[in-house]
Every structure is written in C-alpha cells, then in structure tokens.
Scaffold this active site. Structure first.
Site, mmCIF file in Angstrom:
data_model
loop_
_atom_site.group_PDB
_atom_site.id
_atom_site.type_symbol
_atom_site.label_atom_id
_atom_site.label_comp_id
_atom_site.label_asym_id
_atom_site.label_seq_id
_atom_site.Cartn_x
_atom_site.Cartn_y
_atom_site.Cartn_z
ATOM 1 N N ASP C 19 0.814 -1.219 0.000
ATOM 2 C CA ASP C 19 0.000 0.000 0.000
ATOM 3 C C ASP C 19 0.842 1.261 0.000
ATOM 4 O OD1 ASP C 19 -2.212 -1.566 -0.037
ATOM 5 O OD2 ASP C 19 -2.817 -1.178 2.033
ATOM 6 N N ARG C 101 0.784 5.078 16.336
ATOM 7 C CA ARG C 101 0.554 6.090 15.302
ATOM 8 C C ARG C 101 1.053 7.487 15.687
ATOM 9 N NH1 ARG C 101 0.913 2.245 12.619
ATOM 10 N NH2 ARG C 101 -0.871 0.991 11.958
ATOM 11 N N ASP C 130 -6.893 4.669 12.379
ATOM 12 C CA ASP C 130 -5.513 5.126 12.217
ATOM 13 C C ASP C 130 -5.411 6.496 11.569
ATOM 14 O OD1 ASP C 130 -4.335 3.072 13.532
ATOM 15 O OD2 ASP C 130 -4.061 1.836 11.753
ATOM 16 N N SER C 185 -6.107 -8.313 7.407
ATOM 17 C CA SER C 185 -5.032 -7.340 7.541
ATOM 18 C C SER C 185 -4.365 -7.478 8.897
ATOM 19 C CB SER C 185 -5.578 -5.926 7.362
ATOM 20 O OG SER C 185 -6.247 -5.527 8.520
#
Lengths: 422, 422, 422, 422
Positions: C19, C101, C130, C185
């Site tokens: 990605d 994050r 996120d 994922s």
C-alpha cells in the site's frame, strides 16, 4: 510558669474560647498530664493578640502555649490548590472549615514530636466532620500519637454552655466576653465564616442574615457597582488590579470588596460525613470571587475534554477535602492532575460586583483558545463548513446504523400533537 | 395553493425569518423539489400567528406549511427531564437551544414520513452545534431520509445578510420587519433566549446587556424582593404559590417574575462540539429559578452518595444534550437513573428574588432526610458520640497502617514557620 | 539518487509494503511532488533491514528514505505510560496500534520541518481509527502542514489488491513476497500483532487462530508451566528474574515466554471511533504479562480510594489513546495523575504461565499495605473489634434515619418464599 | 420443644457451623433471651438437610428454627442484577459473599417482625466486611431492631477455635464433623466459594490451590475443550445450549462445566471496607462464564458511549455491593440505568472452555450493531470515506487552533533519535 517535669504531655488544639479553655484543666484532672496549648492564627475574625492568648492559656493551666501565624501557608498550600481544583462540596460549599483542620492538626503533630508529647487533643464534638479531619491527620502523620477527644470521653460531663461556664469559673478561667447565651456556632478563618445551629436549624424558614459579619446583606450593599481585576498565574491568584500581592493581602482585599457588595453568601443543607445533614450559612466573599474568576479564565483556556474531566474530578477532590482526607495519596495524585491542567490558567479576569452579583467584565489570557472566526490564520486551511458534513455523517453513523439494523422508527404517536394542521 | 404533484418533496424546518425564507425558493431552484414548510411553536418571543406564518410560507413558495404548537411537549418531554437531571453544560449553560433541536427534527421526520418526502432540510450553518442536533436526530429516527443543509451546499452563495435580502426581494419574499443590520444572532423559545456574535465576540470587554428582552438588568430590577414558591412532584414542577399549573403556564409565570428581578442571566465562553469556543449571553429567568429550586429540594432529600453520583452523571447528561445526542440509548439509560433518583424529589421550595439573587427562603419535603438533633426518635438508640470514635478509628485505619508500614513522617520543615515560639 | 530540487516535498509514512509503496509513484504523478519516505522501526515482526528498506524506497521513486529505530522511545514514552495508567480500551484491548501512530506521525512532522516539506502523507484508509491518530498528531504538532491521505483522495482509484499489484508492477515496484491474496489485515510492532478482516468478520463463528504468529494456541502450549518474575520501579518494568534489562530486551523476553505459553490472546468486537464496530484478534503476549503484573502489584500497594479513582481514570485514558488524542492537554494531565499514583508501584511480581493462564505466584513490595492481622505493631493501639460497632453505627446512620423518617419497611412479600417453615 | 414464653426474642443468622452454634447458648446465658435460629439455603456446598439442621438448632438451644431455600431469589434478585451491571469489585472480584448477606439479613428482619423479636444477631467478626453488610441491611429495613454481634461484645470470650469447641462440648452442642484444626476460612453459596486466611495470608508465596472444591486446577482440567452456549434475555441468562432453564438449574450446569475446565479461579489481594487488605482465593466457575458471556454480548450490541458509561458505573455498583449498601437509593437508581442498558442484551454466546481459558466461539444477537462493511444498505447513502476527512478536520480543529494560537511545536529533541539517517 510551673512546669511539671515528670508528667506526660498532651498537645491541645487551643483557640482561647470557652470550649478549649475548659479542656485544659479537665485534661490535667482527668489524665494527670501536662497540657501544651497550640493556637493557629488562620485569620479568624477575632483572633486575639498572640501574647494575650499565650497569657490566657498559661493562666488557664497550660504549661506552654504555641501561637503560630499560619495564614500564608494556609492559603498557599491548602486553599489555592483547592481553588485550582475548582472543588466545591456538593457543588456549592467552598470548604472553608474543611481544609483548616488538617493544617492545624499537622502542626499539633509537629509540636508533639518536638515536645515529646504522647498524645494530641482537640475540642471537636462527636457529631460533626471536624473530629474526622483532626484525627485522620494525626493518623496519617504520626500514627503512634494517642488521641484524646474530650467530647467523646465518657468522663466528659459538660453538656450545656452553663455547665461549662460554671466549671470555667470554678477553675478561674478568664471569661472575658463569653456569655452564657450563644445562638448558633461559628467557625471562621481568613477564607470564610460559617454559621450553624440555633435558629438556622429550620430549613423551612426564611432567614434575615442579620448575623453576617463580613458580608453585607443584599439589601445593604451599595447601589453602585465595584470592579476588580484578579490576575492568575498557573491557577494561583497573584495580583489585584494589576498590583502584585501576597496571598494574605490579596485575600483580605477581596474579602473587603466582596463583602461590601454582598458577594459570597451561601445558605445550604449539606450531607455531613458523620451524622446526618446539617444546615449552614457561609460567608466567603473573597473566596467566591476567586472561584468565579478562576472559572471564567478556565472557560477561555481549557479545551472541552480537559474541562469536562477536570470538572468531574473537582467533585471527588471536594469530597476528599470535606471528608478530612487531605493527607492521602489520592489527594496528592489529583493535585498533580490539576497542577498540569492549571499550567495554562494564566491571565486576568475583571469582575463587576453589584449587590451579590458577580459579573464577568473582561477576561484575557495569553493561553486563550477563543478565536473569533478563525480569522487570524490566513495562511492555514483551517476549516470549511463542508467539513461539518463529513463530521456529522461520521459522528451520526452509529445512530444511523442502529436505526437501520434495529428497524427503529419514531415511536411518538403523531395523532397526539394538539394543533397538527393539514 | 398550487401543488406540484410530480415533484419530490422536502420538509424544511421553517421559522419565517430571513434565512429559512430564502431557503424555500433556493431549494426549489436548486433541487427542483416541492418544499413543505414546518414551523414549531416552542414559545419563541416573536412567534407569529399560525395563520399568518402559513400564509407567508405559501407566498414564499412552500406548497404546504405545518405550524405545530409543541410548547407542552417541549417542556414536559425535553426540558423537565433535563431539569430532573440537573444538567448544565460545562457547569453553567442551561441547554435552551440544545434540546429544542431534536424536538423540531423529530416532527420534521414525522411530517416527511406522512408526506412521503425524500429529504429534510434545515437552515443551520456549518459552524455551530445546531446542524449536529438536527442531523443526528434525522439519522436516529429515519436514516433513509436525505439531508439537505443549504449553508453547507456548494451551490449556496449567500454569504452576507445583504445578499440574502437582495435574493429575498428578487423572489418577492415578504420582508416585513427584517432589516439589513443585525448586531448579533438570537435563538429563543419559552425556556430561554440566547445572544451570540457581533459585539459579544470580545470576552475581554465588559457588556451593558442593553439587548436583554426577558430579563431586567441588575440595576433596573425592583428594589423590593419578590417571593415565589415552586412545588415539585418527583422532580417535576407542578404548582406555583400553591396553585397547580400546566407546564406552559408555570414557566411563563416564572419567566415573568424571574425576569422582573433580573434572575437567570448568564454570560459565558463555552466549548462547541463543532468548531471552537463561542461566547454567549443567555436569558433563562424561569429556568434558572427551576434549577435552583430543584437543587434546594435535592439537598434536603438525597443522601450523600446518591447526590454525588447524580451530580457526576449530570455532567455527562448535559454533554449529551449539548452534543445533539438526545435520541440515544445512553440518554434513555440516564433518564431511567434520574427518574429513580427523583422519586423523592417532591416538596416545595420558596425562593426570594432580589436584583439577580435567588435566595432559598423555605424548603419542605415529606421525604426530607434533614433531622435536627435526631431528637424525634426517643425509642431508638440512634447514635452515641462515642460511636464516632470507632468510626474514625476504622475510617483512618488504612492511613494509620500506611504511616506505620511506610514510616511516613510529616515532611514539612518546621523551621520554616514564621512565628514559632518557645 | 536523482533529487528534483525544484519540487515541493511530501513526507510519507512508509512501511515497504504494497500500500505505501504504490503511494510513492501515485503522489509524484498526482501532486507533482518529491516524496521523502520515512519508515519507523517499532519492532514489527517482519521489519526489514534498514539498508534494504531504503534501497527499496529509492527504487520505488522516493528521493530519500529515513529509517529510524524508535523501539526504545516507543516503549518508554508511549507504552510504559499506558501500562502505568492500566489503560485497556473498553476494558480489554491493550492499544497496540493506537499508541504507535502518534509516535510515527511525530517523526513525520519533525522530518517535514527539517526537510522543508509542505505536506505529510499516510496510507491509512477512511474507514478506521488510524487516519484519526495520524491526522490529529499532525494537527497538534504542526498545524500548518498539509495532509495528504490518498485513500480518501478522489483521484485514488485502487479499490482491490489486484489493482494495486498491477499498478506496482507497471511502476516497477519490487514485489518480493507480496501475494495477491491476503486473508485479513495485520498490524504489528514489538508490543502486539493485530488481525482484522477476512474470515474474522463473522463474530458468530468460532475461529481456530491458526494465523497466530507470536503466540501458541492454547492447545499447543507446553504442558509444563514457566515462571517469570518482573520487577517494577514506579510503575515501569525494569528487570526480569532479577536481571536489569532495557525496555526492548525486556519486552522481547516477555513476548517469547508469554507467546510460548499461549498468553495474551484477545478476540473481541470493539467500537471504532470512526465508522462502526470491528472485530479483531490481538496477540500481546509480553504486554499482557506486564499489565497483569502491574495490576497485582497495585493490589498490594494502593489504598481503596486511590485504586478506585485510578481504575475509573484508566478508562478515560484508554479512550483518549484509542481515539488518537495522544498529544492533548488531557492526556498530559492524566499522566501527571498516574505518575503520582505509581510512585509506590515498586516491587516484584512472579507469574506462573500455563496454557494461556497467568497466575500470580508471589508479589512483594517495600510499599506493601498488606498486613496480616496488624500483628506487627505491638506498641500501637491499632484497632479493636469494638471500633467496628461505632463505625457501622455511623456509616449506617443515614440509612437508619431514612428508614425512620420515611417509614420504610421491607417491601418483599414474605408469603412468596417457597419453603418458609413454622 | 420448651419455649420460654416470657423472654424477649432474638433472631440469629444461623449456619449450623461451630461459630453460630455456640452463639445460641451464649445469647441465652448472656442476654437471657429466647433464640430463634434462621438458616438460609443459598446453595452452600455443604448445606445440610433442612430437617437435620432444624433438629440441630433445637438441640443446641434454639426455640425455633427457620430454614428457607432462597436460592432462586438469591440468583434472580441479587446475582443477576449484578451480572447485568457487569460489576466486579476492584475490577476482579465477583462479589459472591457480598450480595448474599443483605438477602439473609432481609429475611432475619422479616422473621423478627413476624415473631415480635426485639433484636437480630449475626456471627460475623469485627474485622471484616460481613458485619457491615448485615448491619446496614438491618438499619435500612428495620431501624428499630437492636443488633447483637457477639464477636464485638465485651462479654464474648472465645478467641480460639479450641475455646469454642470446649464451650460447645460443655453445652452438648453436636460437633459432628467439626475439627479443632481449620487451615483457612471458607464462605460459599451457589455462586462462589471463597478461601481466606491461614496459608493464604502470604501474597509473596505461590499456592498450589489443592484446597479447591468446585474447580479443577489448571493442570487437572481435561485435555479436550468443552463448548457451552448461553442465551440471554435483557441481560439475564435464560437458557443453556438452547434449553430453557431456571436460574438455579442454569447456574448449577455452568458451575459443573466451568469447574471441570478450571474456569473462574481468582487469586487476589483486595481492599476491605473495614480494616485493611485481605488476600482471597475465589472459585466462581459458572459466574465467571456468565460475566464473560455477558461481556461478549455487550460488545456486539452496545454503542461506544453507552458501553463506556456503563463500564464506569459498574465500578461504582461493585463498590456499593461490596460495602453492604444493597438497600440504598443509589443502588436502585443504578439498577434502573442498567435495566435500560440491558434491554438490548439479548442473544446467545458460545464459549469454548479449555484449561482455564474462556474463549468466545460465536456471538449472535438480534440487536447486533456489528455490520461488516455496511454492505447491506444498498439503498442508503451510508458513508463515504471522504466523510472521514471532514470528520477529522472538525475533530482535530481544537488541537489545530491550540497549536496555532499557542505556537506549540514538537518539543522533542530530534537529535536524540539513535539511528536518524540522512
């Protein structure tokens, strides 16, 4: 001064009033001890001259008398933290008596340690909160000290003011100014003056407040408003009308101007920790101005979520202070929280005082988060009204999904609406 | 009335004012729809005659106009529950605009369902809280309805009052009474009137409040106090001065007497949900009396722990109402909690109103937990002051043990005390 | 390395995966910018060699690639504070992705400032949490940076894994190890590994957890228990089995032994901030041991009221971390609270690990408040069982008075009891 | 049965064990009263045959003995509400002893009222929580009853098990099965079995749990997992594996299968209300399965905010139950809250039980708010990833403004990062 070297020592929280005066000979007779008196000057309205107080204590039978001026420590270490926390017991009471007790008790412990006393004594009754505040502090600071609380002692036999006065007379205790009649009890310090008992014990009745000492009644307050500007640094008041002041001077100033304008009068029924509800009238003129100004400043500098959590924690903080749990790990942890929150509570607040009303009349802070129209940030893409569309769609998504999944419909009967037309 | 049968329908929350008036032709031009206007009478100060309002809407281009008198439902189903919860946003704001929106939006949804409309529209901007309150209600009650919010629509081009007035004139919208100048925005209903924007956008300035409509300024209030007695049943106000009244009549009475005496004026900076802080002045004369009376009664009838938890939950309740989350499971659950708590909030409270001050002047309840001296229970062994000794020894035991186990000592330096004698 | 001097720069949070790899050429094509990649080594299971990662980024079109080992900072500044706070989202989730994050975003901002970039970019989708965590951090730390979120960009056209792989191939992006099929994922770092999506999207089904990477399934864990002793200082883990270790080494050790014994597997449905509920399976072997040990130690050293408030605040802390509000005044204030609370959370905890069970097997602390029988204090009058009588009489007094005043009687029908005899 | 008509009556909470047996003659000797024994069958492991128990009480000197089977009421009126509230004391303890006491005390009061007794008595010591739970219930339900607590009575002279046995022997109290040695104390009912004291009083030691009665040790649990499906209606368990069951049968089933698989063992240090910390080991096999299943179902059906507030309130609820405050207005108000919340907690949860692990293996509910991908609503415009952009811009706006207004910059020293490249 005859000092009985061989006797065990007790340190008594002493005020010079009737109750703690008769405790001196009573302790000596009942416990065969040497009594060391300790009086804390917290700015009580009628706090006597230190020398006179010492003489009175010695005449009454104490072997020594400590008189300490604790006003500054009281304000800076006990009152200011509580203001920073925004703590009001049950949403209203400004805790004036509550935080005075741990300070007095702390010094009793210190004097007891210095003097080698085996016990500490206080004159609070077995019905109220003060006994808890004294005794929890003793427990936290020196658990080995014994506690003598005459009012709860089976050998204590004074159950009326008359009894006490007779005993005082028999023991040659100076009685200047003490009368047999007292309508209600008072407790005061620089922060506040409380009135309880007597005619106040009837919440169903209206009162005229003719007993107020620091505060004008609303009707007697001047017809012309005063303005006062209070400056804060990190949540602490530091200046009035632009002039830096120490804590004591500052509060005295606010008491004067607040009292003149009938500010800070409180009349409530509250839940005691021990026993039941009590009804009290409180005069806290300067303190009420401080709380109000601090709140106004917080509105300007705290974000929504910090303010929300701080206000919730204020209630817990107030409970702790009221319950006598000053010297506890939880109070310390909450102080750390509020110190952090107050890092931005810096600025100045002007209040207009008028017949009991305290009206914000100008709030400024270098940490202000108030911004009219986001106009200043021309170089930043701050906000587009269309952003709100996305916001609400996200924010309402759980509700929308719930409605779809659960097949929820408006369940109000439309027919019941009175004037539905068409 | 010409009704375009074939067009899709939109139900618009309509007030008759400039903003929602121009939305009618704009919606028709932009979306090619039939517009059904809906005006809710919540007791706005200037709410027009229903017939006149309907005529204006039709002249402006609506195909129909519903005018519903929702005052009673507003008070009984939205305002009273919030009073019972004691909810004040950020500790101060009485939520007057907040709980009006879900009610209006609920009826929009009902009318849309009845009329077979595909969409609902409102005139709130993209900067404030009201858009959230409208749109969350739509989402909760009928998630399939589309939402049209002209102010957030890219095709909406009116960015000044002048633009809007020009457009209105071009579309022959009656402009009686609408001027090009407006100093700040207002929102009102039977509960309150808010003032925002314009000169109010400077918290650093003092204001004269010459714009108040329902409330006297403190200075103009009478020199003689009024008294009013409010009766509650299970937390709901039911009578004034001993006379049973419906909700609308009751609040109108309180607004009148409260406003006369300058009660219920609020001047704050608050944190919006969307966007930033805003500064508002609120007139809530009757509402403020109700909150005060409800609080006084609670002091008499709730025990310490119930009051504490209720006050904490009040804050969450206020947040929810403010944020537009009326139709949520959490609000319903909190209502169940407060309904239970309010089962004993029955009694009467007399308030003295004097130049902005609201002073308790008599509180009574059959559920009163206040008891002076426990004197009434001669046949029961209620309490002995010696019990307190045991209480405090247990209550302080963890502190005492902690001090012993951890060897904690008073860590304040005794030498630092200024006037330590002996 | 060809560096396009004249182009504006964007700093991309880069992982080397599919990605974020295709975002590099896409940014260059779509925005005509220079892309600076930044990869944070937080101990992801499969984090590649720094040199290899840099080479891949450059081959993929980045002008530069920063690879920073942030494991120590991650643990000490983000994870440990959260452990000290005892924060678990919705009572269960250990926040592994949540606090990673803000750290990554903080370094993006720093690199952007150093490089003079005008924007930052991330590869999070518009459906999850996120994106919020990234973008709130950018807003808090440098509000002037623009934010590019390709997945929410109207020009982003890759909506399947196949599309992305085709694009990557067309742009000569190295695809080693990336397959077209991915069942669900993952997000991992030294603290945890999460699994979402794919077959997990059916909470009504049982799963076999054959996809676990760090943790044995319960069935495959050894039949013999392991023991491990963790030492804490002020709430921070500092040693294992008596051996001082740095944060990274310590957590690696605990991951190894916890994973071996099937500890720290979590399978939940959680409420996202944006969007709806998601179902996730989390492996947090070492982290789960740390939380458990910290809790055991707290039980020994915190008093009842501090523990109660700390546990309530833990929930708020967890919410904040989950919602991306790391760099907020409220998180800082809560940290101050928890730092104070953790001053006594020092000691060591031995845990027995056996097939998923984490069993306390020895807890010690110099700050222990546990005392068996108060036996140690022979010189202090600690407690008399009769004290309890007074305690309960005081504690129950409000209930007793309430019963007397309100005439409350047991309202349960005695006749309804099935086997009432006599 | 010789009944002394003329004596005053006392109703004793009686178990048939050594302690409450010797209280019978002791009460008669010390207070010159008639003793009415009352034994509640709450499903104690070793609860004797009712007839045998009655006979024993009479032989021991009671004038009457009530034996009531309260298991159903215990579960439905005390345990299920606590499960619905998700209440765990200090986050862990499932309150097994806590809610049994108010129920027993309630029936004592009822029997006392029926029999015209003047007092109630219990055998709890002055060190623990149970005395509070008994005595607060008496106070709340009949404040006029006197309370006799022999262990706190100055005339009670039995301070060792040997003393008690000697006294019992001298009074011909049947001693079948009672030995002089007892390693620790137990308290049990259908919900749980607790172990305290003796060897458990050393938290620094590991225990083998060889004393467990209902629960296998982890090592002895079967190597093959069991599955069990629990159905809930409005938060109450109603069926197992699809078969409707009454409360008692249902919990017995869960105890059996949970105990077999070593589920529901808890080993903690807790803060008592009176006195200090205690260390306890609790077996709650079926209860632990119920809590876990209820939590899994809540995850599926409660929205984020409702779950958050419910979890915070759970802690307060647990505190109240633990502290003996069952019959209080606050508990009733919280029940109203949780009843509302649980209206959607309907569905079924399958758990896999394996060697102490309780693993969700299928959760279903008609009120599920879980929706994978919002895929089902093809006719509704639910969500666009671009909405998230607006959401975050609004959500982060206060942070952004704060950063701009206050000039906040990342204050972390970039130079400190170890492997910063380029």
């Amino acid at each position: 001064m005859a000092k009985t070297e061989s006797k065990k020592k007790v340190v008594l929280a002493y005020s010079g009033g009737l109750d703690t005066s008769i405790i001196i000979p009573w302790l000596k007779e009942t416990y065969d001890v040497e009594v060391i008196a300790f009086a804390a000057d917290l700015g009580q309205n009628d706090f006597p001259n230190a020398k006179a107080l010492e003489e009175k204590a010695l005449k009454t039978g104490a072997s020594k008398c400590y008189v300490l001026d604790l006003k500054k420590e009281f304000l800076e270490e006990y009152v200011w933290p509580t203001v920073r926390a925004g703590a009001k017991y049950e949403g209203t009471y400004l805790l004036g008596t509550s935080f005075a007790r741990p300070l007095i008790a702390k010094y009793q412990v210190k004097i007891a340690e210095k003097e080698g006393a085996y016990a500490v004594a206080h004159g609070a009754t077995g019905k109220g909160n003060d006994q808890v505040r004294f005794e929890l502090t003793y427990a936290a600071l020196n658990p080995k000290l014994e506690v003598i609380a005459p009012w709860k002692d089976p050998r204590w036999t004074f159950h009326s003011r008359e009894d006490a006065i007779d005993y005082a007379a028999a023991h040659k205790i100076p009685l200047n100014g003490i009368s047999k009649k007292k309508i209600y009890s008072e407790d005061g310090n620089l922060w506040h003056l409380s009135h309880e008992g007597g005619v106040l014990e009837f919440p169903e009745q209206e009162h005229k407040y003719e007993f107020l000492k620091h505060t004008n009644t609303y009707e007697k307050a001047p017809n012309k408003a005063d303005h006062v500007t209070i400056s804060f640094e990190k949540g602490n008041p530091v200046a009035i009308n632009g002039k830096k002041m120490g804590a004591v001077e500052l509060l005295e100033f606010l008491n004067e101007i607040g009292g003149k304008n009938a500010c800070g009068l409180l009349d409530i029924v509250e839940n005691r920790l021990v026993g039941l509800k009590s009804r009290g009238v409180y005069e806290t003129p300067g303190g009420t101005l401080l709380y109000k100004a601090h709140e106004c400043l917080q509105q300007l500098v705290l974000d929504k979520e910090t303010l929300f959590e701080a206000q919730k924690m204020s209630m817990t903080y107030a409970n702790l202070v009221y319950n006598g749990q000053w010297f506890t790990p939880l109070r310390q942890a909450m102080d750390a929280f509020f110190n952090e929150v107050n890092k931005v509570v810096t600025g100045e607040v002007t209040l207009k005082l008028y017949k009991g009303n305290i009206i914000p009349a100008g709030i400024k802070s270098p940490y202000s988060l108030y911004d009219m129209g986001l106009g200043g940030f021309t170089d930043v893409d701050m906000y587009d009204q269309k952003d709100a569309t996305g916001f609400i769609r996200c924010y309402g998504l759980p509700l929308k999904t719930r409605a779809l999944l659960l097949g929820k419909k408006t369940n109000v009967d439309f027919g019941g609406v009175p004037s539905l037309k068409k």
